[in-house]
Enzyme design. Structure first.
Site, short mmCIF file in Angstrom:
data_model
loop_
_atom_site.label_atom_id
_atom_site.label_comp_id
_atom_site.label_asym_id
_atom_site.label_seq_id
_atom_site.Cartn_x
_atom_site.Cartn_y
_atom_site.Cartn_z
N GLY A 122 0.84 -1.21 0.00
CA GLY A 122 0.00 0.00 0.00
C GLY A 122 0.87 1.25 0.00
N GLY A 188 24.45 -5.77 21.34
CA GLY A 188 23.28 -5.13 21.92
C GLY A 188 22.66 -5.97 23.03
CB ALA A 189 22.96 -5.95 26.64
CB VAL A 191 13.93 -6.70 24.87
CG1 VAL A 191 12.95 -7.84 24.98
CG2 VAL A 191 13.62 -5.62 25.87
CD GLU A 211 24.26 -2.00 25.38
OE1 GLU A 211 23.45 -2.74 24.80
OE2 GLU A 211 24.38 -0.79 25.12
CB VAL A 245 30.49 -3.76 17.62
CG1 VAL A 245 30.94 -4.38 16.31
CG2 VAL A 245 30.26 -4.83 18.68
CB ALA A 276 20.08 -7.80 18.95
NE ARG A 279 11.42 -4.55 15.11
CZ ARG A 279 11.56 -5.40 14.09
NH1 ARG A 279 12.57 -6.26 14.06
NH2 ARG A 279 10.69 -5.42 13.10
CG HIS A 451 -0.72 -20.52 50.84
ND1 HIS A 451 0.54 -19.97 50.79
CD2 HIS A 451 -0.62 -21.71 51.46
CE1 HIS A 451 1.39 -20.81 51.38
NE2 HIS A 451 0.71 -21.88 51.79
P1 FAD Z 1 4.65 -5.08 12.49
O1 FAD Z 1 4.35 -6.26 13.30
O2 FAD Z 1 6.06 -4.85 12.07
O3 FAD Z 1 3.71 -5.17 11.22
C1 FAD Z 1 3.78 -4.26 10.17
C2 FAD Z 1 3.29 -4.93 8.92
O4 FAD Z 1 3.14 -3.96 7.90
C3 FAD Z 1 4.26 -5.97 8.38
O5 FAD Z 1 3.59 -7.18 8.23
C4 FAD Z 1 4.71 -5.41 7.03
O6 FAD Z 1 4.89 -6.41 6.04
C5 FAD Z 1 3.53 -4.54 6.67
N1 FAD Z 1 3.86 -3.43 5.76
C6 FAD Z 1 4.86 -2.53 5.89
N2 FAD Z 1 4.80 -1.64 4.89
C7 FAD Z 1 3.75 -1.99 4.12
C8 FAD Z 1 3.15 -1.45 2.95
N3 FAD Z 1 3.62 -0.33 2.38
N4 FAD Z 1 2.09 -2.08 2.41
C9 FAD Z 1 1.58 -3.21 2.98
N5 FAD Z 1 2.08 -3.75 4.09
C10 FAD Z 1 3.14 -3.14 4.66
N6 FAD Z 1 6.80 -7.30 21.31
C11 FAD Z 1 6.12 -7.68 22.40
O7 FAD Z 1 5.19 -6.99 22.82
N7 FAD Z 1 6.45 -8.85 23.07
C12 FAD Z 1 7.46 -9.64 22.66
O8 FAD Z 1 7.72 -10.67 23.27
C13 FAD Z 1 8.19 -9.27 21.52
N8 FAD Z 1 9.19 -10.04 21.07
C14 FAD Z 1 9.85 -9.69 19.93
C15 FAD Z 1 10.88 -10.51 19.49
C16 FAD Z 1 11.56 -10.20 18.33
C17 FAD Z 1 12.67 -11.10 17.85
C18 FAD Z 1 11.19 -9.03 17.58
C19 FAD Z 1 11.91 -8.68 16.30
C20 FAD Z 1 10.17 -8.19 18.03
C21 FAD Z 1 9.50 -8.51 19.21
N9 FAD Z 1 8.47 -7.70 19.71
C22 FAD Z 1 7.81 -8.07 20.85
C23 FAD Z 1 8.07 -6.45 19.03
C24 FAD Z 1 6.80 -6.65 18.21
O9 FAD Z 1 7.01 -7.65 17.26
C25 FAD Z 1 6.41 -5.35 17.54
O10 FAD Z 1 6.30 -4.33 18.52
C26 FAD Z 1 5.08 -5.48 16.82
O11 FAD Z 1 5.13 -6.48 15.83
C27 FAD Z 1 4.67 -4.15 16.21
O12 FAD Z 1 3.46 -4.31 15.54
P2 FAD Z 1 3.09 -3.40 14.29
O13 FAD Z 1 1.74 -3.86 13.84
O14 FAD Z 1 3.27 -1.98 14.62
O15 FAD Z 1 4.20 -3.73 13.19
P1 AMP Z 2 17.29 -2.26 22.10
O1 AMP Z 2 17.14 -0.92 21.41
O2 AMP Z 2 16.62 -2.38 23.43
O3 AMP Z 2 16.97 -3.41 21.18
O4 AMP Z 2 18.85 -2.41 22.43
C1 AMP Z 2 19.86 -2.28 21.47
C2 AMP Z 2 21.18 -2.07 22.20
O5 AMP Z 2 22.25 -2.13 21.26
C3 AMP Z 2 21.30 -0.72 22.90
O6 AMP Z 2 21.48 -0.94 24.28
C4 AMP Z 2 22.50 -0.07 22.25
O7 AMP Z 2 23.30 0.63 23.19
C5 AMP Z 2 23.28 -1.28 21.70
N1 AMP Z 2 24.19 -0.92 20.58
C6 AMP Z 2 23.92 -0.13 19.51
N2 AMP Z 2 25.01 -0.03 18.67
C7 AMP Z 2 26.01 -0.79 19.24
C8 AMP Z 2 27.37 -1.11 18.88
N3 AMP Z 2 27.97 -0.63 17.76
N4 AMP Z 2 28.08 -1.92 19.71
C9 AMP Z 2 27.51 -2.43 20.83
N5 AMP Z 2 26.25 -2.16 21.22
C10 AMP Z 2 25.48 -1.35 20.45
#
Ligand code: FAD
Ligand code: AMP
Length: 480
Positions: A122, A188-189, A191, A211, A245, A276, A279, A451
């Site tokens: 979209g 990156g330390a 989540v 980190e 890094v 990591a 984002r 309990h």
């Molecule tokens: P997204 O889930 O990123 O969805 C966005 C969607 O939009 C995607 O499917 C993408 O394909 C689509 N899109 C983008 N641009 C377009 C376009 N132009 N047209 C059509 N479609 C499009 N959060 C938690 O709360 N608990 C957790 O335990 C957790 N664990 C995580 C573990 C990992 C490894 C990662 C990477 C993330 C984790 N998160 C967790 C974060 C969580 O996944 C995100 O906060 C959440 O998915 C955000 O939702 P959203 O709908 O904003 O975006």
């Molecule tokens: P989060 O944003 O919670 O996923 O955490 C990412 C982490 O990566 C942060 O704590 C940053 O300080 C760390 N980070 C970012 N760039 C670097 C780098 N070049 N080397 C080591 N740690 C980094």
């Protein structure tokens, strides 16, 4: 003639698909455009959360936790299982099946609620029109009374550690290792780094986390962060803070990572490296020049507290807007926006959004930390209760950690809570409910808790705020 809907949602992750379902429930004709395709190139809903985020990471965390329990903890209960082994392929297949069930479940929910699915990309045009391009490149224009942008986020890449096919990976690649790396580096330390480092560490990898910041888990209550660092180190995770890094060199399926710490430049060799480092909001190709939607200085779509963008009738929710990047934050914003479009006065309490790190022990928190209250001069009381004094935690041989509650010194209103320990995410949720209702620590202290449950640690921490805990010595016993 363009197809017309009350609402067009761009993005089918937890922000977008929940918004679409709620819009449809409220009687609005709703379309959702989603471009994600799975490993077999099939269009799927669910976004980051279901496909490569919350769900697959938790599937691997649970598998690896069970493996670790069987290898190291069963003996304590008198159970012998012989030599425990892990079939990584089977573990990954189980994860993939869970993802499939859930993403298909969203498609079923769309059908049941009458949401029209568009598989493709979209792009927001002017005047609440959306250009839709399907996976074959055909284009049509949809028009809507309201558009909800929910395009989410993607992993940040850093120049010193460019991704490779199979050695340097992001969080998505780290869900797909086909064998346990002997030596695993994590940059990156945060989540995600801690969760994915835990998965492979439990399965036998030697994990080193680099980190850049000098403090560990700086967003978390520092008493909790200190306890977490101690426990993760005991589990074998080598956490190096103040280590930035600066470069990587991949040779013969190994990577040498160079980093800078207070002592100078150092290097370390790994079989795999997970990047990591956070984002970033995803808006590539999303906004036409005249659509009227502004970004903020960090690239997020600018919205007010009700998720309205700068263009009338255009809303944005989830990771693509300010606030914590969490699935439940995204989906609650989706519900709020759907209800506002339908004319309701919905709002979201941003002070009460819990966060969870699904390591073992888990770490969860909500509201203010003690460090924040100290910094802004609020006078507060603290109540803490250790799981080592909780009967159920002892029965489960899972006694690391504690519950910590901070409450206003004058009113006793709970301002924040942090839990590190077994089921911390679920326990913290009890305090989220209490905070939503404006409860005092005394209110929670007066409730009856079953309990023996882990929840009794929440009860005792609430009592401890006013020095009335029963199962531990209080700091200043009250003469009452
Ligand atoms: P997204 O889930 O990123 O969805 C966005 C969607 O939009 C995607 O499917 C993408 O394909 C689509 N899109 C983008 N641009 C377009 C376009 N132009 N047209 C059509 N479609 C499009 N959060 C938690 O709360 N608990 C957790 O335990 C957790 N664990 C995580 C573990 C990992 C490894 C990662 C990477 C993330 C984790 N998160 C967790 C974060 C969580 O996944 C995100 O906060 C959440 O998915 C955000 O939702 P959203 O709908 O904003 O975006
Ligand atoms: P989060 O944003 O919670 O996923 O955490 C990412 C982490 O990566 C942060 O704590 C940053 O300080 C760390 N980070 C970012 N760039 C670097 C780098 N070049 N080397 C080591 N740690 C980094």
């Amino acid at each position: 003639m363009s197809k017309k809907f009350d609402v067009v949602v761009i993005g089918g992750g937890p922000g977008g698909y929940v918004a679409a379902i709620r819009c449809a429930q409220l009687g609005l004709s709703t379309a959702c455009i989603e471009k994600w395709t799975d490993k077999e190139d099939k269009p799927v809903l669910g976004g980051t959360c279901l496909n490569v985020g919350c769900i697959p990471s938790k599937a691997l965390l649970d598998s690896s936790h069970k493996y670790e329990e069987a290898s190291e903890k069963f003996d304590l209960h008198g159970i012998s299982v012989g030599k425990v082994s892990m079939d990584v392929e089977k573990m990954l297949a189980r994860k993939d099946q869970i993802v499939k069930n859930l993403t298909m479940g969203v498609a079923t929910l769309f059908k049941a609620n009458g949401v029209t699915s568009f598989e493709g990309t979209g792009k927001l045009l002017a005047n609440k029109q959306v250009e839709y391009t399907d996976h074959s490149g055909n284009t049509e224009v949809l028009s809507a009374e309201n558009v909800i942008i929910a395009t989410g986020s993607v992993p940040v890449e850093i120049p010193p550690a460019p991704l490779t096919d199979d050695v340097i990976v992001d969080s998505t690649g780290a869900l797909e290792f086909t064998k346990v790396p002997k030596r695993l580096g994590v940059i990156g330390a945060g989540v995600i780094g801690l969760e994915l480092g835990s998965v492979w560490g439990r399965l036998g990898a030697e994990v080193t986390v680099l980190e850049a910041q000098d403090s560990f888990l700086h967003l978390v209550d520092q008493t909790v962060a200190k306890e977490a660092k101690k426990l993760f180190s005991k589990q074998g995770m080598d956490i190096r803070v103040g280590a930035r890094v600066t470069g990587t060199d991949v040779k013969r399926k190994k990577v040498t990572v160079t980093y800078q710490d207070s002592e100078g430049e150092k290097s370390e060799e790994f079989d795999n490296l997970i990047v990591a480092v956070g984002r970033r909001p995803y808006t590539e190709g999303l906004l036409s020049g005249d659509c009227g939607v502004n970004l903020d200085e960090r690239g997020f779509i600018h919205v007010d507290e009700t998720c309205k963008t700068s263009a009338p009738g255009i809303w944005a929710v989830g990771d693509v807007v300010r606030g914590p990047m969490l699935a439940h934050k995204a989906s609650e914003e989706g519900v709020m926006v759907a209800e506002r479009i339908a004319g309701h006065k919905a709002q979201l309490n941003y002070d009460c959004i819990p966060s969870v790190i699904y390591t073992h022990p888990e770490i969860a928190w909500v509201g203010k930390t003690e460090d924040e209250l100290k910094a802004n001069g609020t006078s507060y009381n603290v109540g803490m209760f250790p799981f080592a004094a909780n009967g159920r935690a002892m029965a489960a041989a899972d006694t690391d950690g504690f519950v910590k509650i901070v409450a206003d010194a004058e009113t006793d209103r709970i301002l924040g809570a942090s839990v590190i320990g077994p089921s911390a995410g679920d326990l913290c949720q009890q305090l989220v409910i209490a905070m939503e209702f404006g409860s005092s620590a005394e209110d929670v202290g007066m409730m009856v808790f079953s309990h023996p449950t882990l929840s009794e640690a929440v009860h005792e921490a609430a009592l401890a705020v006013n020095n009335q805990a029963i199962h531990k010595a209080n700091r200043k016993p009250k003469a009452k």
